[in-house]
Design an enzyme around this catalytic site. Sequence first.
Site, mmCIF file in Angstrom:
data_model
loop_
_atom_site.group_PDB
_atom_site.id
_atom_site.type_symbol
_atom_site.label_atom_id
_atom_site.label_comp_id
_atom_site.label_asym_id
_atom_site.label_seq_id
_atom_site.Cartn_x
_atom_site.Cartn_y
_atom_site.Cartn_z
ATOM 1 N N ARG A 151 0.878 -1.299 -0.059
ATOM 2 C CA ARG A 151 -0.127 0.091 0.063
ATOM 3 C C ARG A 151 0.835 1.308 0.074
ATOM 4 O O ARG A 151 0.834 2.006 -1.009
ATOM 5 C CB ARG A 151 -0.850 0.070 1.216
ATOM 6 C CG ARG A 151 -2.149 0.891 1.150
ATOM 7 C CD ARG A 151 -1.625 2.321 1.620
ATOM 8 N NE ARG A 151 -1.066 2.322 2.843
ATOM 9 C CZ ARG A 151 -0.408 3.493 3.432
ATOM 10 N NH1 ARG A 151 -0.381 4.699 2.811
ATOM 11 N NH2 ARG A 151 0.137 3.324 4.822
ATOM 12 N N CYS A 200 4.597 9.241 0.309
ATOM 13 C CA CYS A 200 3.025 9.578 -0.014
ATOM 14 C C CYS A 200 3.129 10.636 -1.247
ATOM 15 O O CYS A 200 3.871 11.798 -1.039
ATOM 16 C CB CYS A 200 2.392 10.146 1.357
ATOM 17 S SG CYS A 200 0.770 10.960 1.042
ATOM 18 N N ASN A 210 9.444 3.936 3.580
ATOM 19 C CA ASN A 210 9.386 3.491 5.112
ATOM 20 C C ASN A 210 10.457 3.018 5.590
ATOM 21 O O ASN A 210 11.422 2.434 4.613
ATOM 22 C CB ASN A 210 8.243 2.666 5.309
ATOM 23 C CG ASN A 210 6.797 2.919 4.867
ATOM 24 O OD1 ASN A 210 6.592 3.375 3.940
ATOM 25 N ND2 ASN A 210 6.108 3.625 5.909
HETATM 26 P P1 HMG Z 1 -12.414 14.734 -3.729
HETATM 27 O O1 HMG Z 1 -12.018 14.764 -5.241
HETATM 28 O O2 HMG Z 1 -12.859 15.737 -2.923
HETATM 29 O O3 HMG Z 1 -13.721 13.444 -3.817
HETATM 30 O O4 HMG Z 1 -11.316 13.653 -3.178
HETATM 31 P P2 HMG Z 1 -15.275 13.857 -3.781
HETATM 32 O O5 HMG Z 1 -15.861 13.411 -2.734
HETATM 33 O O6 HMG Z 1 -15.452 15.146 -4.256
HETATM 34 O O7 HMG Z 1 -15.575 12.941 -5.068
HETATM 35 C C1 HMG Z 1 -15.335 13.130 -6.607
HETATM 36 C C2 HMG Z 1 -15.504 11.941 -7.211
HETATM 37 O O8 HMG Z 1 -14.713 10.945 -6.786
HETATM 38 C C3 HMG Z 1 -16.816 11.244 -7.285
HETATM 39 O O9 HMG Z 1 -17.015 10.618 -8.358
HETATM 40 C C4 HMG Z 1 -16.817 10.301 -6.008
HETATM 41 O O10 HMG Z 1 -17.752 9.209 -6.337
HETATM 42 C C5 HMG Z 1 -15.331 9.758 -6.332
HETATM 43 P P3 HMG Z 1 -17.741 11.394 -9.715
HETATM 44 O O11 HMG Z 1 -19.259 11.724 -8.897
HETATM 45 O O12 HMG Z 1 -17.033 12.662 -10.073
HETATM 46 O O13 HMG Z 1 -17.781 10.359 -10.657
HETATM 47 N N1 HMG Z 1 -14.634 9.195 -5.055
HETATM 48 C C6 HMG Z 1 -14.221 8.006 -5.048
HETATM 49 N N2 HMG Z 1 -14.172 6.945 -5.851
HETATM 50 C C7 HMG Z 1 -13.532 5.764 -5.494
HETATM 51 N N3 HMG Z 1 -13.236 5.503 -4.157
HETATM 52 C C8 HMG Z 1 -13.213 6.437 -3.175
HETATM 53 C C9 HMG Z 1 -13.984 7.831 -3.756
HETATM 54 N N4 HMG Z 1 -14.312 8.868 -3.041
HETATM 55 C C10 HMG Z 1 -14.858 9.658 -4.018
HETATM 56 N N5 HMG Z 1 -12.840 6.297 -2.105
HETATM 57 C C11 HMG Z 1 -10.803 11.721 -1.644
HETATM 58 C C12 HMG Z 1 -11.380 13.155 -2.054
HETATM 59 C C13 HMG Z 1 -10.757 11.430 -0.102
HETATM 60 C C14 HMG Z 1 -11.435 10.812 -2.308
HETATM 61 C C15 HMG Z 1 -9.305 11.927 -2.289
HETATM 62 O O14 HMG Z 1 -8.731 12.858 -1.571
HETATM 63 C C16 HMG Z 1 -8.508 10.623 -2.038
HETATM 64 O O15 HMG Z 1 -8.753 9.632 -2.524
HETATM 65 N N6 HMG Z 1 -7.481 10.720 -1.251
HETATM 66 C C17 HMG Z 1 -6.520 9.626 -0.989
HETATM 67 C C18 HMG Z 1 -5.019 10.057 -0.947
HETATM 68 C C19 HMG Z 1 -4.126 9.022 -0.560
HETATM 69 O O16 HMG Z 1 -4.450 7.730 -0.903
HETATM 70 N N7 HMG Z 1 -2.998 9.362 0.126
HETATM 71 C C20 HMG Z 1 -2.082 8.204 0.593
HETATM 72 C C21 HMG Z 1 -2.410 7.703 1.614
HETATM 73 S S1 HMG Z 1 -2.330 8.313 3.134
HETATM 74 C C22 HMG Z 1 -0.650 8.143 3.476
HETATM 75 O O17 HMG Z 1 0.340 7.644 2.745
HETATM 76 C C23 HMG Z 1 0.133 8.425 5.067
HETATM 77 C C24 HMG Z 1 0.252 7.067 5.721
HETATM 78 O O18 HMG Z 1 1.160 6.190 5.067
HETATM 79 C C25 HMG Z 1 0.682 7.421 7.057
HETATM 80 C C26 HMG Z 1 1.861 8.451 7.102
HETATM 81 O O19 HMG Z 1 2.922 8.045 6.339
HETATM 82 O O20 HMG Z 1 1.857 9.378 8.003
HETATM 83 C C27 HMG Z 1 -1.185 6.151 5.814
HETATM 84 MG MG MG Z 2 3.284 6.324 5.086
#
Ligand code: HMG
Ligand code: MG
Length: 313
Positions: free
Chosen positions: A30, A255, A264
């Site tokens: 992931r 990220c 990591n």
């Molecule tokens: P948004 O663009 O604001 O979404 O993104 P929205 O709610 O306005 O929706 C827009 C469109 O996306 C809609 O579709 C939704 O249905 C669709 P449309 O009507 O335009 O056809 N949609 C989705 N489709 C599939 N799956 C979903 C989903 N949600 C909405 N879940 C959102 C907001 C949260 C979706 C976006 O910002 C996002 O996906 N962010 C994730 C970013 C990410 O993955 N970051 C990396 C992971 S975190 C990390 O790495 C840190 C960690 O490792 C810990 C550390 O290191 O500290 C965990």
């Molecule tokens: Mg991380």
Amino acid sequence: MGRSASGRWDLGLDDMNFPTTVKIVEVGPRDGLQNESMVVSTEDKVRFINMLTATGLSVVEVTSFVSPKWVPQLADAAEVFRQIDLREGVRYPVLTPNSRGLERALESGAKEVAFFTAASETFNKKNLNMSVRESLAEIREMAATGKSKGLWMRGYVSTAFYCPYQGRVAPDKIRPIVEELLDFGIDEISIGDTIGWATPGEVTELTEALRDTLPLEKWAYHFHDTRGTALANVLMAMSHGIHIFDSSAGGLGGCPFAPGAAGNLATEDFVYMLNGMGIATGVDMDKLVDASRFIGSKLGRALLGKYLGSHRQ
Ligand code: HMG
Ligand code: MG
């Protein structure tokens, strides 16, 4: 100086409160694959995950049900989850950023999920397009659904030390978020050094700030290793009794919304250190090396883990 019968060094280690067993949460499929510019095929992701669970790792974070527009590398989350072999006794958490993600995860059969928020407003906005408050409200809703369905739930607090946009994050910012997550019924909370800048003194400072809030059995640390301090940070955290840590095969990770974040802590480097200290992990190093080499070959590059780089065939 030397080792005791149990294999632990007797030079003060027994007085340092180190755990006898550590739980490793493998996040390579992931955290690792989300940050690669190359999209790995579903088949290779599935093989990588199966190889990882064959090492004896008891938790492997599989994928993310995030927006495929935001993270195209993990757009095949549902197929990956459906195709992996589910081993008895292994947890397979998946990231879900919102209720839509949770719905998709449930449809795929996930029983363990991970929610995420951050201590820094700017990072949270860039990562989730939500304020911290909005993401906590989203998590509250998801956690209620998760509880009603009997899911095991993890919660990440990112940028717990440094934010790529706002700089140093004060330790007292983290506690209220942790309190809320515990209140929602989250089973395990992973405190994230998202950009890998933390140093051991800062780990002690934050650990002391959270000590009365976060029970040790629910407490994980997630160190990225941008500046080479991850192992030192783990060692410091272990001296405070913490025994759950996230790491990634070969040191993959990062990220896409945290510029400058490197991989990591590499799982091999971590297991190597723990083996040397006589702390049990249940992980077979040779199989782990095979899994990392496999994914490295698919990515077409040498991975950054130190053990992996120095290990002869
Ligand atoms: P948004 O663009 O604001 O979404 O993104 P929205 O709610 O306005 O929706 C827009 C469109 O996306 C809609 O579709 C939704 O249905 C669709 P449309 O009507 O335009 O056809 N949609 C989705 N489709 C599939 N799956 C979903 C989903 N949600 C909405 N879940 C959102 C907001 C949260 C979706 C976006 O910002 C996002 O996906 N962010 C994730 C970013 C990410 O993955 N970051 C990396 C992971 S975190 C990390 O790495 C840190 C960690 O490792 C810990 C550390 O290191 O500290 C965990
Ligand atoms: Mg991380």
